[in-house]
Design a protein around this motif. Structure first.
Motif, PDB file in Angstrom:
ATOM      1  N   LEU A  37      44.798  41.228  41.662  1.00 31.33           N
ATOM      2  CA  LEU A  37      43.647  40.595  42.297  1.00 31.33           C
ATOM      3  C   LEU A  37      43.305  41.273  43.615  1.00 31.33           C
ATOM      4  O   LEU A  37      42.120  41.476  43.933  1.00 31.33           O
ATOM      5  N   LEU A  38      44.305  41.620  44.394  1.00 30.53           N
ATOM      6  CA  LEU A  38      44.029  42.331  45.646  1.00 30.53           C
ATOM      7  C   LEU A  38      43.414  43.692  45.371  1.00 30.53           C
ATOM      8  O   LEU A  38      42.534  44.157  46.111  1.00 30.53           O
ATOM      9  N   ASP A  39      43.823  44.327  44.295  1.00 31.51           N
ATOM     10  CA  ASP A  39      43.181  45.578  43.891  1.00 31.51           C
ATOM     11  C   ASP A  39      41.737  45.322  43.480  1.00 31.51           C
ATOM     12  O   ASP A  39      40.830  46.078  43.835  1.00 31.51           O
ATOM     13  N   ALA A  40      41.506  44.214  42.744  1.00 30.29           N
ATOM     14  CA  ALA A  40      40.156  43.887  42.281  1.00 30.29           C
ATOM     15  C   ALA A  40      39.201  43.607  43.430  1.00 30.29           C
ATOM     16  O   ALA A  40      37.993  43.879  43.331  1.00 30.29           O
ATOM     17  N   VAL A  41      39.731  43.081  44.551  1.00 29.47           N
ATOM     18  CA  VAL A  41      38.866  42.800  45.705  1.00 29.47           C
ATOM     19  C   VAL A  41      38.879  43.946  46.710  1.00 29.47           C
ATOM     20  O   VAL A  41      38.396  43.811  47.837  1.00 29.47           O
ATOM     21  N   GLY A  42      39.458  45.077  46.306  1.00 26.49           N
ATOM     22  CA  GLY A  42      39.404  46.274  47.134  1.00 26.49           C
ATOM     23  C   GLY A  42      40.439  46.359  48.231  1.00 26.49           C
ATOM     24  O   GLY A  42      40.238  47.070  49.226  1.00 26.49           O
ATOM     25  N   LEU A  43      41.573  45.671  48.057  1.00 24.75           N
ATOM     26  CA  LEU A  43      42.576  45.628  49.116  1.00 24.75           C
ATOM     27  C   LEU A  43      43.946  46.109  48.637  1.00 24.75           C
ATOM     28  O   LEU A  43      44.980  45.658  49.151  1.00 24.75           O
ATOM     29  N   SER A  44      43.960  47.020  47.704  1.00 26.24           N
ATOM     30  CA  SER A  44      45.240  47.507  47.194  1.00 26.24           C
ATOM     31  C   SER A  44      46.059  48.214  48.277  1.00 26.24           C
ATOM     32  O   SER A  44      47.290  48.281  48.193  1.00 26.24           O
ATOM     33  N   ALA A  45      45.377  48.720  49.306  1.00 22.85           N
ATOM     34  CA  ALA A  45      46.084  49.415  50.381  1.00 22.85           C
ATOM     35  C   ALA A  45      46.514  48.472  51.502  1.00 22.85           C
ATOM     36  O   ALA A  45      47.097  48.911  52.499  1.00 22.85           O
ATOM     37  N   ALA A  46      46.237  47.180  51.347  1.00 23.31           N
ATOM     38  CA  ALA A  46      46.517  46.228  52.431  1.00 23.31           C
ATOM     39  C   ALA A  46      47.521  45.159  52.021  1.00 23.31           C
ATOM     40  O   ALA A  46      47.598  44.111  52.664  1.00 23.31           O
ATOM     41  N   LEU A  47      48.300  45.407  50.980  1.00 21.04           N
ATOM     42  CA  LEU A  47      49.228  44.391  50.472  1.00 21.04           C
ATOM     43  C   LEU A  47      50.175  43.882  51.549  1.00 21.04           C
ATOM     44  O   LEU A  47      50.480  42.681  51.604  1.00 21.04           O
ATOM     45  N   ASP A  48      50.651  44.774  52.406  1.00 19.80           N
ATOM     46  CA  ASP A  48      51.673  44.412  53.380  1.00 19.80           C
ATOM     47  C   ASP A  48      51.108  44.149  54.772  1.00 19.80           C
ATOM     48  O   ASP A  48      51.877  43.977  55.733  1.00 19.80           O
ATOM     49  N   LYS A  49      49.788  44.117  54.871  1.00 25.91           N
ATOM     50  CA  LYS A  49      49.165  43.845  56.170  1.00 25.91           C
ATOM     51  C   LYS A  49      49.055  42.344  56.396  1.00 25.91           C
ATOM     52  O   LYS A  49      48.823  41.571  55.472  1.00 25.91           O
TER      53      LYS A  49
END
Length: 249
Positions: free
Chosen positions: A134-146
Motif C-alpha cells: 500500500l505504501l508503494d501504491a501511494v508512492g511512498l516505497s522509499a519512506a517506509l522507515d521515516k
C-alpha cells in the motif's frame, strides 16, 4: 463499476439528538435516509453545522443514533453493544481524517500496520507485506522507515490513506481529507483516493466543503440543517457521469 444487489449501507429515518430532555436539547439530524452501494464514491457536502460530521460518525459506528435504522452489509447496527460495534468498525470500515493522526514515534510502515495491531494484537507477515504494498501504491516505497516529522503534509496524508486500506475494508470514510493541505497536495491526495477506488473497488464517502472536489465524485449528497437537500449523480460539463481526471500514479 458493477454494484451489488444488497446496499453496503442503508440508513432509514436516522435522527440524532444531543442532550435529550435537557434545556439545551438539540436535534442535529432530522430523519436522514441514505443508501450506498458497493463501489460508489460519494461526496457529502453542506455548510458548517449541517450535520455532515455527525452523520459520518454514525455511519462510522463512532456515535449512536437517537432514532432510526442503520444496516451495514445487511446487518442492523442498532442494538449492538460497544464490543460488537468495535468489531464491525475494525473489520468493515477505514477512516481518513483532516489531520492524519499518525503516531509520531512510529515509522510510516508501523503507522500503516497499526489497525492490524489493534484488531489482532499482532501484525502478521502477510499484513506487513500488504502495508508495504500500500505504501508503494501511494508512492511512498522509499519512506517506509521515516517518521511523520520527516514527511510533508501530503505525504503524511498518503500514509493515512494506506492505513485506512490495510485491513481491506469495503468502505472508507474520509472527513475533509484535503482540508489541511495546500491546493497542489489537495489535488494529489484526491486523485489518489480516486485511484484507490478505481483499482481496488473500495467504496468512499468523502466529506468536503470544496465544491471543486465534490464535482469530481460520482454522487453528491448535500445536507442543510440536518436534512438531505440533494442526492444526485454528478454530471460533468461534457454530459458524462463521474470524474474526468486521469487516474495517474
Amino acid at each position: 463499476m458493477l454494484m451489488s444487489a444488497q446496499p453496503l449501507i442503508q440508513l432509514h429515518q436516522v435522527r440524532k439528538t444531543y442532550n435529550p430532555g435537557l434545556p439545551n436539547e438539540a436535534e442535529v439530524l432530522h430523519g436522514i435516509d441514505l443508501q450506498l452501494n458497493a463501489g460508489e464514491f460519494i461526496a457529502l457536502m453542506g455548510p458548517s453545522g449541517s450535520g455532515k460530521s455527525t452523520l459520518l460518525n454514525i455511519v462510522g459506528l463512532l456515535e449512536r443514533m437517537s432514532a432510526g435504522s442503520y444496516h451495514l452489509q445487511g446487518e442492523e447496527m442498532v442494538g449492538l453493544d460497544d464490543g460488537g460495534l468495535t468489531l464491525r468498525r475494525r473489520k468493515l470500515l477505514g477512516f481518513v481524517f483532516q489531520f492524519h493522526h499518525l503516531l509520531p514515534a512510529f515509522t510510516a510502515l508501523e503507522n500503516v500496520t497499526l489497525p492490524a495491531l489493534m484488531a489482532e494484537g499482532r501484525v502478521s507477515t502477510a499484513q506487513r507485506e500488504r502495508a508495504r504494498e500500500l505504501l508503494d501504491a501511494v508512492g511512498l516505497s522509499a519512506a517506509l522507515d521515516k517518521r511523520p516529522s520527516e514527511l510533508s503534509g501530503g505525504m503524511q496524508q498518503r500514509v493515512a490513506i494506506a492505513r485506512a486500506l490495510v485491513m481491506n475494508p469495503p468502505l472508507v470514510l474520509a472527513d475533509e481529507p484535503t482540508g489541511n493541505l495546500d491546493s497542489a497536495s489537495s489535488d494529489e491526495v484526491f486523485v489518489l483516493l480516486r485511484r484507490m477506488h478505481a483499482e481496488r473497488g473500495t467504496s468512499f464517502v468523502v466529506v468536503t466543503h470544496d465544491p471543486r472536489l465534490g464535482a469530481r465524485c460520482d454522487r453528491l449528497v448535500e445536507l442543510i440543517d440536518g436534512q438531505t437537500a440533494r442526492d444526485e449523480a454528478v454530471v460533468r460539463a461534457d454530459g458524462a457521469l463521474g470524474p474526468s481526471e486521469p487516474l495517474r500514479r
